[in-house]
Motif scaffolding. Structure first.
Motif, PDB file in Angstrom:
ATOM      1  N   LYS A 115    -104.936  -7.642   4.936  1.00 55.67           N
ATOM      2  CA  LYS A 115    -105.770  -7.913   6.109  1.00 55.67           C
ATOM      3  C   LYS A 115    -106.596  -9.192   6.038  1.00 55.67           C
ATOM      4  O   LYS A 115    -106.872  -9.802   7.068  1.00 55.67           O
ATOM      5  CB  LYS A 115    -106.677  -6.734   6.415  1.00 55.67           C
ATOM      6  CG  LYS A 115    -107.806  -6.573   5.397  1.00 55.67           C
ATOM      7  CD  LYS A 115    -108.753  -5.469   5.785  1.00 55.67           C
ATOM      8  CE  LYS A 115    -109.909  -5.424   4.784  1.00 55.67           C
ATOM      9  NZ  LYS A 115    -110.847  -4.395   5.085  1.00 55.67           N
ATOM     10  N   ASN A 116    -107.005  -9.613   4.865  1.00 56.79           N
ATOM     11  CA  ASN A 116    -107.853 -10.799   4.764  1.00 56.79           C
ATOM     12  C   ASN A 116    -107.076 -12.106   4.770  1.00 56.79           C
ATOM     13  O   ASN A 116    -107.674 -13.178   4.810  1.00 56.79           O
ATOM     14  CB  ASN A 116    -108.732 -10.724   3.507  1.00 56.79           C
ATOM     15  CG  ASN A 116    -109.757  -9.614   3.614  1.00 56.79           C
ATOM     16  OD1 ASN A 116    -110.255  -9.312   4.695  1.00 56.79           O
ATOM     17  ND2 ASN A 116    -110.044  -8.982   2.495  1.00 56.79           N
ATOM     18  N   HIS A 117    -105.753 -12.018   4.709  1.00 52.68           N
ATOM     19  CA  HIS A 117    -104.953 -13.229   4.588  1.00 52.68           C
ATOM     20  C   HIS A 117    -103.876 -13.386   5.664  1.00 52.68           C
ATOM     21  O   HIS A 117    -103.412 -14.496   5.902  1.00 52.68           O
ATOM     22  CB  HIS A 117    -104.282 -13.273   3.211  1.00 52.68           C
ATOM     23  CG  HIS A 117    -105.247 -13.097   2.088  1.00 52.68           C
ATOM     24  ND1 HIS A 117    -106.124 -14.084   1.696  1.00 52.68           N
ATOM     25  CD2 HIS A 117    -105.514 -12.028   1.305  1.00 52.68           C
ATOM     26  CE1 HIS A 117    -106.868 -13.640   0.694  1.00 52.68           C
ATOM     27  NE2 HIS A 117    -106.523 -12.399   0.439  1.00 52.68           N
ATOM     28  N   TYR A 118    -103.485 -12.286   6.266  1.00 56.45           N
ATOM     29  CA  TYR A 118    -102.371 -12.314   7.227  1.00 56.45           C
ATOM     30  C   TYR A 118    -102.668 -11.385   8.398  1.00 56.45           C
ATOM     31  O   TYR A 118    -103.349 -10.380   8.230  1.00 56.45           O
ATOM     32  CB  TYR A 118    -101.074 -11.811   6.568  1.00 56.45           C
ATOM     33  CG  TYR A 118    -100.630 -12.644   5.417  1.00 56.45           C
ATOM     34  CD1 TYR A 118     -99.833 -13.773   5.617  1.00 56.45           C
ATOM     35  CD2 TYR A 118    -101.004 -12.330   4.114  1.00 56.45           C
ATOM     36  CE1 TYR A 118     -99.422 -14.560   4.557  1.00 56.45           C
ATOM     37  CE2 TYR A 118    -100.593 -13.118   3.041  1.00 56.45           C
ATOM     38  CZ  TYR A 118     -99.808 -14.223   3.274  1.00 56.45           C
ATOM     39  OH  TYR A 118     -99.411 -14.998   2.220  1.00 56.45           O
ATOM     40  N   PRO A 119    -102.090 -11.690   9.564  1.00 49.56           N
ATOM     41  CA  PRO A 119    -102.137 -10.700  10.638  1.00 49.56           C
ATOM     42  C   PRO A 119    -101.328  -9.464  10.222  1.00 49.56           C
ATOM     43  O   PRO A 119    -100.224  -9.593   9.689  1.00 49.56           O
ATOM     44  CB  PRO A 119    -101.460 -11.406  11.820  1.00 49.56           C
ATOM     45  CG  PRO A 119    -101.524 -12.866  11.499  1.00 49.56           C
ATOM     46  CD  PRO A 119    -101.473 -12.950   9.996  1.00 49.56           C
ATOM     47  N   VAL A 120    -101.910  -8.292  10.435  1.00 46.90           N
ATOM     48  CA  VAL A 120    -101.252  -7.028  10.117  1.00 46.90           C
ATOM     49  C   VAL A 120    -101.237  -6.181  11.376  1.00 46.90           C
ATOM     50  O   VAL A 120    -102.269  -5.957  12.000  1.00 46.90           O
ATOM     51  CB  VAL A 120    -101.989  -6.267   8.990  1.00 46.90           C
ATOM     52  CG1 VAL A 120    -101.312  -4.931   8.717  1.00 46.90           C
ATOM     53  CG2 VAL A 120    -102.072  -7.110   7.724  1.00 46.90           C
ATOM     54  N   ILE A 121    -100.038  -5.725  11.736  1.00 45.67           N
ATOM     55  CA  ILE A 121     -99.868  -4.851  12.893  1.00 45.67           C
ATOM     56  C   ILE A 121     -99.206  -3.586  12.373  1.00 45.67           C
ATOM     57  O   ILE A 121     -98.203  -3.650  11.661  1.00 45.67           O
ATOM     58  CB  ILE A 121     -98.983  -5.528  13.969  1.00 45.67           C
ATOM     59  CG1 ILE A 121     -99.637  -6.841  14.426  1.00 45.67           C
ATOM     60  CG2 ILE A 121     -98.745  -4.574  15.146  1.00 45.67           C
ATOM     61  CD1 ILE A 121     -98.713  -7.768  15.183  1.00 45.67           C
ATOM     62  N   MET A 122     -99.779  -2.440  12.687  1.00 48.14           N
ATOM     63  CA  MET A 122     -99.202  -1.167  12.246  1.00 48.14           C
ATOM     64  C   MET A 122     -99.169  -0.188  13.403  1.00 48.14           C
ATOM     65  O   MET A 122     -99.967  -0.272  14.334  1.00 48.14           O
ATOM     66  CB  MET A 122    -100.013  -0.579  11.081  1.00 48.14           C
ATOM     67  CG  MET A 122     -99.901  -1.365   9.802  1.00 48.14           C
ATOM     68  SD  MET A 122    -100.619  -0.466   8.409  1.00 48.14           S
ATOM     69  CE  MET A 122    -100.303  -1.640   7.091  1.00 48.14           C
ATOM     70  N   ASP A 123     -98.217   0.744  13.310  1.00 50.17           N
ATOM     71  CA  ASP A 123     -98.075   1.819  14.296  1.00 50.17           C
ATOM     72  C   ASP A 123     -97.890   1.253  15.707  1.00 50.17           C
ATOM     73  O   ASP A 123     -98.489   1.713  16.668  1.00 50.17           O
ATOM     74  CB  ASP A 123     -99.298   2.753  14.231  1.00 50.17           C
ATOM     75  CG  ASP A 123     -99.074   4.040  15.015  1.00 50.17           C
ATOM     76  OD1 ASP A 123     -97.908   4.405  15.264  1.00 50.17           O
ATOM     77  OD2 ASP A 123    -100.077   4.677  15.394  1.00 50.17           O
ATOM     78  N   LYS A 124     -97.034   0.223  15.804  1.00 49.15           N
ATOM     79  CA  LYS A 124     -96.759  -0.393  17.107  1.00 49.15           C
ATOM     80  C   LYS A 124     -95.312  -0.871  17.117  1.00 49.15           C
ATOM     81  O   LYS A 124     -94.868  -1.542  16.198  1.00 49.15           O
ATOM     82  CB  LYS A 124     -97.709  -1.559  17.337  1.00 49.15           C
ATOM     83  CG  LYS A 124     -97.622  -2.138  18.733  1.00 49.15           C
ATOM     84  CD  LYS A 124     -98.815  -3.050  18.989  1.00 49.15           C
ATOM     85  CE  LYS A 124     -98.940  -3.439  20.440  1.00 49.15           C
ATOM     86  NZ  LYS A 124     -99.303  -2.360  21.333  1.00 49.15           N
ATOM     87  N   CYS A 125     -94.601  -0.558  18.174  1.00 52.66           N
ATOM     88  CA  CYS A 125     -93.201  -0.976  18.296  1.00 52.66           C
ATOM     89  C   CYS A 125     -93.116  -2.429  18.775  1.00 52.66           C
ATOM     90  O   CYS A 125     -93.670  -2.777  19.814  1.00 52.66           O
ATOM     91  CB  CYS A 125     -92.462  -0.068  19.268  1.00 52.66           C
ATOM     92  SG  CYS A 125     -90.735  -0.558  19.504  1.00 52.66           S
ATOM     93  N   ILE A 126     -92.405  -3.247  18.022  1.00 52.71           N
ATOM     94  CA  ILE A 126     -92.265  -4.663  18.369  1.00 52.71           C
ATOM     95  C   ILE A 126     -91.509  -4.846  19.687  1.00 52.71           C
ATOM     96  O   ILE A 126     -91.814  -5.739  20.471  1.00 52.71           O
ATOM     97  CB  ILE A 126     -91.609  -5.451  17.208  1.00 52.71           C
ATOM     98  CG1 ILE A 126     -91.825  -6.958  17.389  1.00 52.71           C
ATOM     99  CG2 ILE A 126     -90.146  -5.078  17.036  1.00 52.71           C
ATOM    100  CD1 ILE A 126     -91.466  -7.776  16.152  1.00 52.71           C
ATOM    101  N   LYS A 127     -90.546  -3.963  19.957  1.00 49.69           N
ATOM    102  CA  LYS A 127     -89.787  -4.049  21.213  1.00 49.69           C
ATOM    103  C   LYS A 127     -90.690  -3.755  22.410  1.00 49.69           C
ATOM    104  O   LYS A 127     -90.647  -4.464  23.424  1.00 49.69           O
ATOM    105  CB  LYS A 127     -88.615  -3.056  21.161  1.00 49.69           C
ATOM    106  CG  LYS A 127     -87.792  -2.985  22.421  1.00 49.69           C
ATOM    107  CD  LYS A 127     -86.674  -1.960  22.264  1.00 49.69           C
ATOM    108  CE  LYS A 127     -85.951  -1.697  23.558  1.00 49.69           C
ATOM    109  NZ  LYS A 127     -84.921  -0.644  23.395  1.00 49.69           N
ATOM    110  N   VAL A 128     -91.527  -2.737  22.287  1.00 50.47           N
ATOM    111  CA  VAL A 128     -92.466  -2.400  23.361  1.00 50.47           C
ATOM    112  C   VAL A 128     -93.460  -3.548  23.555  1.00 50.47           C
ATOM    113  O   VAL A 128     -93.740  -3.960  24.682  1.00 50.47           O
ATOM    114  CB  VAL A 128     -93.198  -1.075  23.061  1.00 50.47           C
ATOM    115  CG1 VAL A 128     -94.325  -0.829  24.057  1.00 50.47           C
ATOM    116  CG2 VAL A 128     -92.212   0.086  23.070  1.00 50.47           C
ATOM    117  N   ALA A 129     -93.964  -4.095  22.450  1.00 53.09           N
ATOM    118  CA  ALA A 129     -94.909  -5.218  22.542  1.00 53.09           C
ATOM    119  C   ALA A 129     -94.252  -6.425  23.216  1.00 53.09           C
ATOM    120  O   ALA A 129     -94.874  -7.102  24.035  1.00 53.09           O
ATOM    121  CB  ALA A 129     -95.420  -5.588  21.151  1.00 53.09           C
TER     122      ALA A 129
END
Length: 135
Positions: A115-129
């Motif tokens: 979290k302190n160095h990179y964007p982190v995305i969890m529990d989210k579908c990339i296709k839906v986004a």
């Protein structure tokens, strides 16, 4: 755990070109295959990460993130939540920008590692986004 804003996610998706998909199945019925195929059709280059096969979606597979020698914009993970810390550690050793765990996947340890160095995305579908993104 806080995902980036919708605007930040839209920016990530608009600037990304290459997505490494960890746990990408060669079975067309699996969600990982359907999502990766959709993203490939939307213009992204897919790098399949699967040690059990040699090619998925007409792309040569790699056995692990460590085998990827080029820059990766997004590492999209389709492995169970308990594997996320190990994958996050592998992520730290490659040239990648964003760690994205698919819908239903979350791990606090992996989030804390990155979290302190990179964007982190969890529990989210990339296709839906992608579909929700303003093009």
């Amino acid at each position: 755990m806080q995902n980036p804003s919708k605007q930040q996610i839209d920016t990530i998706l608009k600037s990304a070109k290459t997505i490494a998909v960890v746990g990408l199945s060669d079975n067309p019925e699996r969600t990982s295959y359907k999502v990766a195929k959709f993203m490939q059709g939307a213009g992204y280059r897919i790098i399949p990460v699967n040690p059990k096969t040699t090619e998925i979606l007409s792309e040569k597979t790699v056995a692990s993130l460590g085998e990827i020698e080029e820059h990766v914009d997004i590492v999209n993970v389709f492995r169970r939540s308990e594997f996320l810390p190990e994958i996050a550690r592998d992520f730290l050793n490659i040239d990648a920008d964003v760690f994205w765990a698919q819908l239903g996947l979350f791990n606090e340890e992996a989030y804390e590692l990155l979290k302190n160095h990179y964007p982190v995305i969890m529990d989210k579908c990339i296709k839906v986004a992608y579909r929700e993104m303003e093009h």
